[in-house]
Design an enzyme around this catalytic site. Structure first.
Site, PDB file in Angstrom:
ATOM      1  N   LYS A  33       0.749  -1.320   0.089  1.00 11.78           N
ATOM      2  CA  LYS A  33       0.094   0.213  -0.029  1.00 11.78           C
ATOM      3  C   LYS A  33       0.833   1.193   0.085  1.00 11.78           C
ATOM      4  O   LYS A  33       2.045   1.162   0.337  1.00 11.78           O
ATOM      5  CB  LYS A  33      -0.788  -0.068   1.118  1.00 11.78           C
ATOM      6  CG  LYS A  33      -1.975   1.007   0.991  1.00 11.78           C
ATOM      7  CD  LYS A  33      -3.303   0.219   0.352  1.00 11.78           C
ATOM      8  CE  LYS A  33      -4.426   0.825   0.266  1.00 11.78           C
ATOM      9  NZ  LYS A  33      -5.488   0.119  -0.058  1.00 11.78           N
TER      10      LYS A  33
HETATM   11  N1  GLU Z   1      -7.134  -0.047  -3.605  1.00  8.77           N
HETATM   12  C1  GLU Z   1      -8.059  -1.152  -3.795  1.00  8.77           C
HETATM   13  C2  GLU Z   1      -7.989  -2.001  -2.699  1.00  8.77           C
HETATM   14  O1  GLU Z   1      -7.776  -1.504  -1.522  1.00  8.77           O
HETATM   15  C3  GLU Z   1      -7.431  -1.827  -5.128  1.00  8.77           C
HETATM   16  C4  GLU Z   1      -5.877  -2.544  -4.954  1.00  8.77           C
HETATM   17  C5  GLU Z   1      -5.342  -2.836  -6.467  1.00  8.77           C
HETATM   18  O2  GLU Z   1      -6.052  -2.928  -7.404  1.00  8.77           O
HETATM   19  O3  GLU Z   1      -4.320  -3.117  -6.530  1.00  8.77           O
HETATM   20  O4  GLU Z   1      -8.223  -3.239  -2.744  1.00  8.77           O
END
Ligand code: GLU
Length: 427
Positions: free
Chosen positions: A117
């Site tokens: 993240k």
């Molecule tokens: N931000 C989204 C999540 O929390 C998508 C993450 C992604 O597609 O890599 O799942």
């Protein structure tokens, strides 16, 4: 104005000792399967944590320094994957928790990714388009130590979108000297994005709501839905629930909520938000607080905003039969226990919002192969994965007599622990 129980207004993810919450959830699930201490030690740490402080030239000529993070929780399953968020509440603990949840999320739906993240502590609504681009390009440059199509692949999250992903893709591509569309997902279609990616989180969420409704004998065509948050995941979930015949009576955003027991005209709410910047003050509804919204009478509650919204304080007052977490981490472990005791069925974040990263995976595969799929292919494959994952988690919950979050974590942890054991420790 309708009267509602007086509850304190909740602020979005406070001082965030969110990582402690993520570790607590891991421990609860690890106890169920008797996970050994060595594996617990490995899985309860993030493998890489990068903090960057970087300058951005603002429109008035001044230079501001922003702080951002990219955290990789566990790279054993494959390249790491996870979004980038822009929010004032972003801190290292929050990003670490979100990275760990990405590992579990990818494992629950069987994707060959570990979790990561990123985030920048900023209110992007206060930046011009130019400043937003400068910030994105400089942040991408600073985290390019870690990201790459086979290393770590960012995506959109809170307050980031396909335009921002296009800037990430372009900045990285400029560094390596060729177009590298697989470095990021959630891109615009013409840049190698995937059909169905924008709607994927909401669509996946509604697929598992349908699966849960079948188990609960809940007729969605005759149901009432409340949605907290009206960003990408919240607004799409609301629209898809309305398409199934559910009456969506309340939605909210960071400025507050709106409620009309007869149901909201969602297209009109969208238009009002596009015009005014918020859902509040919508003519055909009452303004309510976010806290009031969470405890409204309804069948399905979809938290689609920030972490730490359903707590020990308001969990006893929640009236929904089914909660589907389109947001990451909206429910605390104490609230989980209360909801379980009260018979509220919770579709946990790592299952309910896994549609987003699943179609991100499809986008990554399409980008690596330079071979795009149709929308029908994307949605069919997504549906299959969400249904299968729901059944697997539901079966685990039944087998151990545990709630759906712990069941989802049990499945995810078993998978990641197994492959970590198989790979061993090098050197
Ligand atoms: N931000 C989204 C999540 O929390 C998508 C993450 C992604 O597609 O890599 O799942």
């Amino acid at each position: 104005m309708t009267q509602h129980a007086q509850l304190p207004e909740l602020s979005p993810s406070t001082d965030s000792n969110l990582f402690a919450v993520a570790v607590e959830q891991l421990d609860i699930a690890a106890n169920v399967i008797g996970l050994d201490d060595d594996m617990r030690r490995i899985l309860s740490h993030c493998q890489r944590e990068l903090t960057v402080n970087f300058p951005v030239e603002m429109d008035d000529g001044s230079v501001q320094v922003f702080t951002g993070y990219r955290v990789q929780h566990n790279a054993s399953p494959g390249p790491t994957k996870g979004g980038i968020r822009y929010h004032e509440s972003v801190d290292l603990s929050e990003i670490k928790a979100l990275a760990m949840w990405m590992t579990w999320k990818c494992a629950v739906v069987g994707l060959p990714f570990g979790g990561a993240k990123g985030g920048v502590t900023v209110n992007p609504k206060q930046l011009s388009g130019n400043e937003l681009q400068n910030l994105t390009r400089r942040f991408t440059t600073d985290i390019s130590l870690l990201i790459g199509p086979h290393k770590d692949i960012p995506a959109p999250d809170v307050n980031t979108n396909s335009q921002i992903m296009a800037w990430v893709m372009d900045t990285y591509s400029m560094h390596v000297g060729y177009a590298a569309p697989a470095v990021v997902t959630g891109k615009p279609l013409v840049l190698g994005g995937s059909e169905g990616r924008t709607e994927a989180t909401g669509r996946g969420c509604v697929f598992v709501i349908e699966a849960a409704a079948r188990k609960l004998d809940l007729n969605l065509a005759d149901s009432v839905t409340v949605v907290e948050g009206f960003g990408n995941a919240g607004s799409i979930s609301a629209e898809l629930m309305a398409e199934l015949g559910s009456r969506v009576v309340a939605v909210s955003d960071s400025r507050g909520g709106i409620y009309n027991p007869a149901g909201l005209d969602l297209a009109a709410v969208e238009a009002h938000k596009a015009r005014t910047g918020s859902v509040v003050e919508f003519a055909e509804a009452d303004n309510i607080s976010n806290a009031e919204l969470l405890t409204l009478p309804c069948d399905v509650l979809i938290p689609a905003a920030m972490e730490h919204q359903i707590t020990a304080e308001n969990a006893p007052c929640i009236k929904a039969r089914l909660i589907a977490e389109a947001a990451n981490g909206p429910t605390t472990p104490e609230a989980d226990a209360i909801l379980y005791d009260r018979g509220v069925f919770v579709l946990p974040d790592i299952l309910a919002n896994a549609g987003g990263v699943t179609v991100s995976y499809f986008e990554w595969v399409q980008a690596l192969q330079a071979f795009p799929w149709t929308l029908i292919e994307v949605n069919q494959r997504l549906h299959k994965i969400m249904d299968h994952s729901f059944d697997a988690v539901y079966g685990t919950a039944e087998r151990y007599g545990i709630h759906m979050r712990t069941a989802a974590l049990v499945r995810a942890i078993e998978r990641v622990a197994e492959l970590t054991r198989l790979r061993g420790i090098y050197p």
